[in-house]
Design a protein around this motif. Structure first.
Motif, short mmCIF file in Angstrom:
data_model
loop_
_atom_site.label_atom_id
_atom_site.label_comp_id
_atom_site.label_asym_id
_atom_site.label_seq_id
_atom_site.Cartn_x
_atom_site.Cartn_y
_atom_site.Cartn_z
N ASN A 127 115.54 -28.00 98.98
CA ASN A 127 114.65 -28.84 99.79
C ASN A 127 113.17 -28.58 99.47
OD1 ASN A 127 116.70 -30.20 101.11
ND2 ASN A 127 116.80 -28.72 102.79
N MET A 128 112.86 -27.34 99.12
CA MET A 128 111.48 -27.01 98.75
C MET A 128 111.05 -27.83 97.53
SD MET A 128 109.91 -23.32 97.58
CE MET A 128 110.90 -23.31 96.07
N TYR A 129 111.91 -27.86 96.49
CA TYR A 129 111.55 -28.62 95.28
C TYR A 129 111.56 -30.12 95.54
CZ TYR A 129 110.70 -25.07 91.80
OH TYR A 129 110.12 -24.05 91.08
N LYS A 130 112.42 -30.57 96.45
CA LYS A 130 112.38 -31.98 96.82
C LYS A 130 111.03 -32.32 97.45
CE LYS A 130 117.27 -33.06 97.68
NZ LYS A 130 118.26 -33.46 98.73
N ALA A 131 110.54 -31.44 98.32
CA ALA A 131 109.23 -31.64 98.96
C ALA A 131 108.13 -31.69 97.91
CB ALA A 131 108.97 -30.53 99.97
N ILE A 133 108.44 -32.56 94.78
CA ILE A 133 108.60 -33.80 94.00
C ILE A 133 108.03 -34.99 94.77
CG2 ILE A 133 110.31 -35.44 93.10
CD1 ILE A 133 112.03 -32.95 92.39
N PHE A 134 108.31 -35.05 96.10
CA PHE A 134 107.76 -36.13 96.92
C PHE A 134 106.23 -36.08 96.91
CE2 PHE A 134 111.88 -36.08 99.55
CZ PHE A 134 112.41 -37.12 98.81
N ASN A 135 105.68 -34.87 96.96
CA ASN A 135 104.22 -34.71 96.93
C ASN A 135 103.65 -35.24 95.61
OD1 ASN A 135 101.96 -33.20 98.55
ND2 ASN A 135 101.61 -32.72 96.39
N ASN A 136 104.34 -34.93 94.50
CA ASN A 136 103.89 -35.41 93.20
C ASN A 136 103.97 -36.93 93.12
OD1 ASN A 136 103.16 -34.96 90.29
ND2 ASN A 136 105.15 -35.93 90.00
N LEU A 137 105.06 -37.52 93.65
CA LEU A 137 105.18 -38.98 93.67
C LEU A 137 104.09 -39.60 94.54
CD1 LEU A 137 109.07 -39.34 93.89
CD2 LEU A 137 107.60 -40.07 91.99
N GLY A 138 103.71 -38.91 95.62
CA GLY A 138 102.60 -39.40 96.44
C GLY A 138 101.32 -39.48 95.64
N GLU A 155 104.68 -38.43 103.50
CA GLU A 155 105.34 -38.19 104.79
C GLU A 155 106.69 -37.50 104.58
OE1 GLU A 155 104.18 -38.35 107.64
OE2 GLU A 155 102.48 -39.73 107.58
N LYS A 156 107.44 -37.94 103.57
CA LYS A 156 108.72 -37.29 103.26
C LYS A 156 108.51 -35.84 102.87
CE LYS A 156 111.37 -41.33 101.71
NZ LYS A 156 112.08 -41.96 100.56
N SER A 157 107.49 -35.60 102.06
CA SER A 157 107.18 -34.23 101.64
C SER A 157 106.83 -33.37 102.83
CB SER A 157 106.04 -34.24 100.63
OG SER A 157 105.66 -32.93 100.28
N LEU A 158 106.00 -33.94 103.73
CA LEU A 158 105.56 -33.20 104.91
C LEU A 158 106.74 -32.88 105.82
CD1 LEU A 158 102.85 -32.23 106.03
CD2 LEU A 158 102.71 -34.34 107.35
N GLN A 159 107.64 -33.83 105.99
CA GLN A 159 108.81 -33.62 106.85
C GLN A 159 109.70 -32.49 106.31
OE1 GLN A 159 111.22 -37.12 107.27
NE2 GLN A 159 112.68 -36.16 108.66
N LEU A 160 109.92 -32.48 105.00
CA LEU A 160 110.74 -31.43 104.40
C LEU A 160 110.06 -30.07 104.49
CD1 LEU A 160 112.36 -32.98 101.19
CD2 LEU A 160 113.53 -32.03 103.16
N ARG A 170 100.13 -23.27 104.16
CA ARG A 170 99.10 -23.73 103.22
C ARG A 170 99.56 -25.01 102.52
NH1 ARG A 170 97.44 -22.86 97.85
NH2 ARG A 170 95.16 -22.73 97.64
N SER A 171 100.87 -25.03 102.10
CA SER A 171 101.40 -26.20 101.42
C SER A 171 101.38 -27.42 102.33
CB SER A 171 102.83 -25.91 100.94
OG SER A 171 103.34 -26.99 100.20
N ILE A 172 101.71 -27.20 103.61
CA ILE A 172 101.67 -28.30 104.59
C ILE A 172 100.23 -28.81 104.75
CG2 ILE A 172 101.96 -28.85 107.04
CD1 ILE A 172 104.36 -26.89 107.02
N GLY A 173 99.26 -27.87 104.80
CA GLY A 173 97.85 -28.25 104.92
C GLY A 173 97.39 -29.09 103.73
N LEU A 174 97.85 -28.74 102.53
CA LEU A 174 97.46 -29.51 101.34
C LEU A 174 98.02 -30.92 101.38
CD1 LEU A 174 97.92 -26.73 98.65
CD2 LEU A 174 95.77 -27.78 99.35
N THR A 175 99.27 -31.07 101.84
CA THR A 175 99.86 -32.42 101.93
C THR A 175 99.14 -33.25 102.98
OG1 THR A 175 102.01 -31.56 101.22
CG2 THR A 175 102.00 -33.70 102.28
#
Length: 610
Positions: A127-131, A133-138, A155-160, A170-175
């Motif tokens: 799930n971490m890598y899915k998040a 990947i979603f961030n990169n697609l964003g 939003e998908k990245s943030l939810q995961l 920190r990762s959530i803050g960046l998204t």
């Protein structure tokens, strides 16, 4: 603002100072030395080293080198069906493609990595890598100005990320900051401000990760600038710049200086605008990328006359240069993807050819085996037909022998009867008449005559009795079942005569040969015939003893010779012995051969009557 290194920083949050890059490259040298010293055939271990090198280059924002090593790692991981590791490598490749503005390639690679992760159980790491990947697609869709898609993936990245175990604050803050930025670019300033308020509401985030706060503060200030709300400006810019300088954020300060230059230029404060504009240019010259391009464009607007024209010319030259580099990289990535696709298609074709070759080979083997079975069955059928024909021929021969023997016996019986009748009716009649005549001589009463006549009469009586006895014996029938023994006797007499052998034939009268099947009698006949032939050919014997005995309803035939003998264990089985063995097997009998050198050989055969 067009895509720049800030996006990579926002997504991956890596330090990119020259000192850090130098340190990272030293790590690459160390791993490459390990690769050279690696004495193993474990390709997974080699793939792991390639992945480490690729990640170091990616974190150092050296996309081309990162792509090279990550692609090598991904191929090896894929060959060993290491799905999670393959997805990790593909994610790194996608980020490198985003860095080099190959957005289409990054989207395809991200989708491929996501598809692999979807096949795996939804663990925390997956799930971490899915998040990520979603961030990169964003980021990709943000740069393509497809803002709704970009927001959806953020939003998908943030939810995961919020569902993950561990410290992902920190990762959530960046998204959240990425969402702030995309809302600003989409003109949704109120939503952008909401995201900023959500960031600053997390006091721990601001305290523990001031670099994230600097990014958010800069984006918020630019949102206010674009929405024509200048009340807090330039104060927010200067606050962000102060924090950035305190934490060594040289790259982030470039953007802040550019925004300050734009702000003061709009206020027509040329000196301040030039100060921050040239400061941004000086800082961005270390990177020679889109930020330098933007700095030149800002200065061309701030300056006038030849100076502005010079900045514009430099802008055009750098823009052309960057576009060529970007185009070359995109072409390179596209070519690599095309070649990889070709290789995959070629591998598929080769695998198909191998599969068909395997199928054809299997079909040929099965067909050959079936043909072998058919030919074998035909040969067996032919052998069976031959054996049946041979059996029929043997039975026909035996029946002919029996018929011939019966004819002989019948003729012999008729001849004996005829002789008996001749003796009885002819000779005995005449003798009887002579005896009567002699009886009449008894009228001569001389002593000598009487004595002589008496002697003749007694002699005639003796002859008469002998003839009567012979007549009765000749007229007596043969014992039942004697026909087969007579056939055997004829065989033995004939062959021993030819082979210069003396023989002795012993027969058990209790054997009822009429109850024995013709097939069994034929095989017994042939076995005796073959054994006598072998004795003549190999044994150099002078005498053979043949005996029949009945034991427990089993006929025991024994043939003993006084020949040379042989070593039974070492002797080769000739066709004669094979035929004997085959005959015994056919009538469910037993064959045993014992032999002693210079003492002879004994062949024992046991054949059940029924």
């Amino acid at each position: 603002m067009k895509f720049n290194l800030l996006h990579i920083v926002l997504m991956c949050v890596f330090l990119t100072t020259n000192a850090q890059i130098t340190k990272n490259l030293e790590s690459v040298d160390s791993i490459q030395k390990q690769l050279k010293l690696l004495k193993t055939n474990d390709s997974l271990e080699i793939a792991g080293k390639y992945f480490q090198i690729g990640e170091i280059y990616r974190k150092s924002l050296l996309g081309d080198s990162a792509y090279h090593y990550l692609r090598k790692a991904e191929k090896l991981f894929k060959a060993y069906n290491s799905k999670y590791e393959s997805a990790m490598a593909l994610y790194g490749i996608a980020v490198s493609q985003t860095y080099d503005k190959d957005y289409t390639g990054s989207e395809l690679t991200s989708t491929e990595a996501r598809a692999i992760l979807n096949e795996l159980p939804p663990t925390n790491n997956v799930n971490m890598y899915k998040a990520y990947i979603f961030n990169n697609l964003g980021i990709v869709y943000d740069e393509l100005e497809q803002f709704e898609e970009s927001i959806n993936y953020y939003e998908k990245s943030l939810q995961l990320k919020r569902s993950l175990e561990g410290d992902f604050e920190r990762s959530i803050g960046l998204t959240l900051n990425n969402l702030l930025k995309v809302y600003r670019r989409a003109g949704k300033y109120n939503l952008a401000i909401e995201k900023f308020n959500e960031i600053v509401a997390n006091k721990n985030l601001i305290k523990n990760y001031p670099d994230v706060y600097v990014l958010a503060l800069g984006n918020y200030a630019y949102t206010l600038y674009q929405s024509k709300n200048h009340e807090q400006l330039p104060g927010l810019y200067l606050k962000a710049l102060k924090i950035s300088d305190s934490i060594g954020g040289r790259y982030n300060s470039i953007i802040l200086h550019q925004h300050l230059a734009e702000f003061y230029n709009d206020l027509n404060k040329k000196d301040s605008a030039k100060y921050y504009g040239y400061k941004a240019k000086a800082l961005s010259e270390e990177f020679n990328n889109d930020d330098l391009l933007k700095s030149l464009r800002i200065l061309s607007k701030i300056e006038t006359g030849e100076v502005a024209a010079n900045h514009l010319r430099n802008y055009v030259v750098l823009n052309d240069s960057l576009q060529k580099i970007e185009r070359a990289r995109r072409d390179k990535f596209a070519r690599i993807r095309f070649e990889t696709k070709q290789i995959e298609q070629e591998n598929i074709r080769i695998n198909k050819e191998r599969m068909w070759l395997l199928i054809i080979t299997i079909v040929i083997i099965i067909t050959s085996f079936l043909l072998y079975l058919i030919i074998l069955q035909r040969n067996k059928n032919k052998e069976l037909q031959f054996a049946q024909k041979q059996q029929a021929s043997n039975e026909e021969i035996y029946n002919l022998m029996l018929s011939q023997n019966e004819s002989i016996e019948e003729a012999r019986t008729l001849e004996k009867k005829r002789i008996s009748e001749e003796l009885h009716d002819g000779v005995l009649g005449r003798l009887f008449g002579t005896r009567l005549s002699l009886d009449s001589l008894n009228m001569n009463n001389t002593e000598q005559a009487i004595k002589t006549r008496s002697q003749y009469i007694n002699e005639l009586k003796a002859i008469e009795e002998d003839i009567r006895k012979v007549s009765h014996e000749l007229n007596t029938d043969f014992v039942s079942g004697a026909g087969f023994i007579d056939i055997i006797k004829t065989l033995v007499e004939t062959q021993t005569s030819v082979y210069n052998l003396k023989y002795k034939l012993l027969h058990d009268d209790t054997i009822n040969w009429d109850a024995v099947a013709n097939k069994n009698k034929i095989h017994i006949y042939r076995i005796i015939q073959e054994t006598l032939h072998n004795i003549h050919k190999h044994a150099n014997a002078l005498f053979v003893k043949i005996s029949f005995k009945l034991k427990n309803n089993v006929i025991c035939l024994t043939l003993e010779d006084n020949g040379n003998g042989f070593d039974v264990d070492k002797a080769k089985s000739g066709i004669g012995l094979k035929n004997m063995t085959s005959r015994i097997k056919d009538i469910k009998g037993k064959l045993n051969i014992t032999s002693t050198k210079n003492k002879g050989t004994t062949v024992t055969i046991e054949v059940p009557i029924a």
